[in-house]
Write a protein that holds these residues in place. Structure first.
Motif, PDB file in Angstrom:
ATOM      1  N   HIS A 286      -6.723   2.543   2.509  1.00 53.68           N
ATOM      2  CA  HIS A 286      -5.629   2.365   1.545  1.00 53.68           C
ATOM      3  C   HIS A 286      -4.354   3.024   2.091  1.00 53.68           C
ATOM      4  O   HIS A 286      -3.276   2.427   2.052  1.00 53.68           O
ATOM      5  CB  HIS A 286      -6.008   2.963   0.187  1.00 53.68           C
ATOM      6  N   HIS A 316       0.957   9.202   0.314  1.00 53.19           N
ATOM      7  CA  HIS A 316       1.339   9.120  -1.107  1.00 53.19           C
ATOM      8  C   HIS A 316       0.220   9.568  -2.051  1.00 53.19           C
ATOM      9  O   HIS A 316       0.475  10.159  -3.084  1.00 53.19           O
ATOM     10  CB  HIS A 316       1.834   7.708  -1.464  1.00 53.19           C
ATOM     11  N   ASP A 317      -1.030   9.299  -1.674  1.00 52.94           N
ATOM     12  CA  ASP A 317      -2.137   9.613  -2.571  1.00 52.94           C
ATOM     13  C   ASP A 317      -2.959  10.831  -2.143  1.00 52.94           C
ATOM     14  O   ASP A 317      -4.073  11.020  -2.644  1.00 52.94           O
ATOM     15  CB  ASP A 317      -3.076   8.393  -2.692  1.00 52.94           C
ATOM     16  N   ASP A 401       1.859  -0.292  -2.593  1.00 51.38           N
ATOM     17  CA  ASP A 401       0.666   0.231  -3.267  1.00 51.38           C
ATOM     18  C   ASP A 401       0.009  -0.879  -4.097  1.00 51.38           C
ATOM     19  O   ASP A 401      -1.183  -1.145  -3.994  1.00 51.38           O
ATOM     20  CB  ASP A 401       1.110   1.400  -4.170  1.00 51.38           C
TER      21      ASP A 401
HETATM   22 FE   LIG Z   1      -2.007   4.452  -3.887  1.00 50.05          FE
END
Ligand SMILES: [Fe+2]
Ligand SMILES: [Fe+2]
Length: 446
Positions: A286, A316-317, A401
């Motif tokens: 991802h 980002h995550d 995303d």
């Molecule tokens: Fe994400």
């Protein structure tokens, strides 16, 4: 600690304090710095860094000792920073410790204790530098010159045995011997990690060289690189948390994504997009997909800086590491208000982890991460920013995303083509329709 130099910052030095440290019983071997230029050049000097700092007395400039300690702390998290003064009126030990100093001493009151403490903390700092850091054997290539020592660990003897020395070429048969023995980790001295990072960045570049390795090997190396990059963000060994290591992570990240992007025909924007579409939903793929989509979108839209957006997409995550899996797997409506709160903290945690890891990046990268769940209609989180206040970087990460989520091929999930994904996003108030329209125009109709 004979022979180990400790640097003393001598700006506005109290001579009495310095004389006490360097003479008498148990003197401390110091390398002193007299001007602020000298100070800056040694703080910035490459290599091993100082074993400790002693700041003697108040500074002449406007900078307070605590301000100096705090800024040193940012760069030298584990290094002892000690404040020494003869001025009783200004001596506030607790205040100094609260603000970045390891300890603070009043001379002559604390005299002998001070020397003992300095010797002990130097010893510790020196040992920490000699510590070993585990690296993956897969990251070491055969027949290349290594600028760092490699050791193997013998658990039975609790000992490290040097397997290859800095400057040696590790031959294929010797490397194979380790692989046969199923060795997966090999050890590099912490103070040679810089050389190791340089080496692994160089190896990453080789991934781009046609004919250097098979497609399967290339893919395997890329996957490992992303996994290493992301798990490397969570190290607890603070001795490896340096600005230098942070810089290497940023450039590794850009390298990985550019390798991924360059894998398809030059200029073929759509081809690159379809090639990125993933089939597994783990964090690593991802992150790589969002990072790649986001930089391609940025290139296509000619908005934002792709090299910054790459980093925002990749990390980002990160903060999801603090959100329990069962909370992550629930849909928005299934989460209790407490779970919702926890989940909505992940962008801020991502930024926090990056700061802890000393990744020095432009503020747009940080806002790209922090705002990636803000929605164009102002209903997102954490700040419910309206569209015109969400940075372009964050808008692009948010598009990437969702695009990754929609197009990902997973068992039990309906396959959505890139064009369909964008059509769906066009009617979603979460996104700026102008941006989505532009992307749709760029996608060829199938
Ligand atoms: Fe994400
Ligand atoms: Fe997220």
């Amino acid at each position: 600690m004979a022979g180990k130099k400790i640097k003393i910052l001598m700006i506005a030095l109290e001579e009495q304090a310095q004389a006490f440290l360097t003479s008498g019983s148990n003197p401390i071997d110091v390398e002193s710095v007299k001007t602020s230029d000298d100070f800056i050049s040694f703080v910035d000097s490459p290599g091993h860094g100082p074993y400790g700092f002693i700041i003697c007395g108040p500074l002449i400039s406007d900078l307070k000792p605590t301000e100096l300690a705090q800024s040193l702390r940012m760069q030298f998290m584990q290094t002892p920073i000690i404040y020494v003064t003869t001025k009783r009126e200004q001596f506030e030990r607790q205040e100094y410790i609260k603000n970045g100093f390891t300890d603070s001493f009043l001379i002559p009151l604390d005299g002998e204790l001070l020397k003992k403490t300095i010797h002990e903390s130097l010893e510790l700092a020196y040992k920490a530098k000699k510590a070993m850091r585990a690296v993956k054997l897969i990251d070491i290539g055969a027949n290349s010159k290594l600028e760092f020592d490699l050791s193997i660990y013998l658990p039975a003897n609790k000992k490290y045995i040097k397997y290859s020395a800095a400057g040696d070429v590790l031959e294929a048969d010797r490397l194979d011997k380790l692989k046969e023995k199923k060795v997966s980790n090999i050890f590099v001295p912490v103070d040679q990690m810089k050389q190791f990072y340089e080496y692994s960045a160089h190896r990453l570049k080789e991934l781009n060289t046609p004919g250097k390795m098979s497609e399967t090997e290339r893919k395997e190396r890329l996957e490992t690189a992303v996994r290493d990059l992301i798990t490397g963000m969570f190290v607890t060994d603070s001795s490896t948390v340096t600005i230098e290591a942070g810089k290497m992570m940023v450039s590794d990240c850009q390298e990985i994504v550019s390798t991924f992007i360059n894998a398809s025909a030059p200029g073929d924007w759509y081809g690159k997009i379809t090639k990125t579409i993933g089939s597994t939903s783990d964090t690593y793929s991802h992150s790589l997909s969002v990072s790649t989509f986001a930089s391609l979108f940025s290139l296509g839209l000619q908005m934002g800086k792709p090299e910054d957006i790459v980093i925002a997409g990749m990390f980002h995550d990160l903060g999801m590491a603090d959100v329990p899996v069962e909370v992550q797997n629930k849909s928005e409506s299934e989460r209790s208000s407490q779970e919702k709160k926890l989940y909505e903290m992940h962008p801020e945690i991502s930024v926090k982890i990056m700061k802890e890891r000393k990744l020095i990046v432009p503020p747009t990268v940080m806002s790209g991460i922090l705002q990636h769940h803000e929605k164009f209609d102002g209903t997102g989180f954490p700040k419910q920013l309206p569209g015109n206040r969400i940075t372009i970087e964050a808008q692009i990460v948010a598009l990437a995303d969702r695009f990754d989520y929609l197009t990902r091929e997973e068992p039990g999930k309906k396959k959505v083509f890139p064009q369909q994904a964008l059509e769906q996003m066009l009617t979603d108030p979460a996104f700026n329709p102008e941006l989505v329209k532009k992307l749709i125009i760029m996608m060829p109709k199938s």
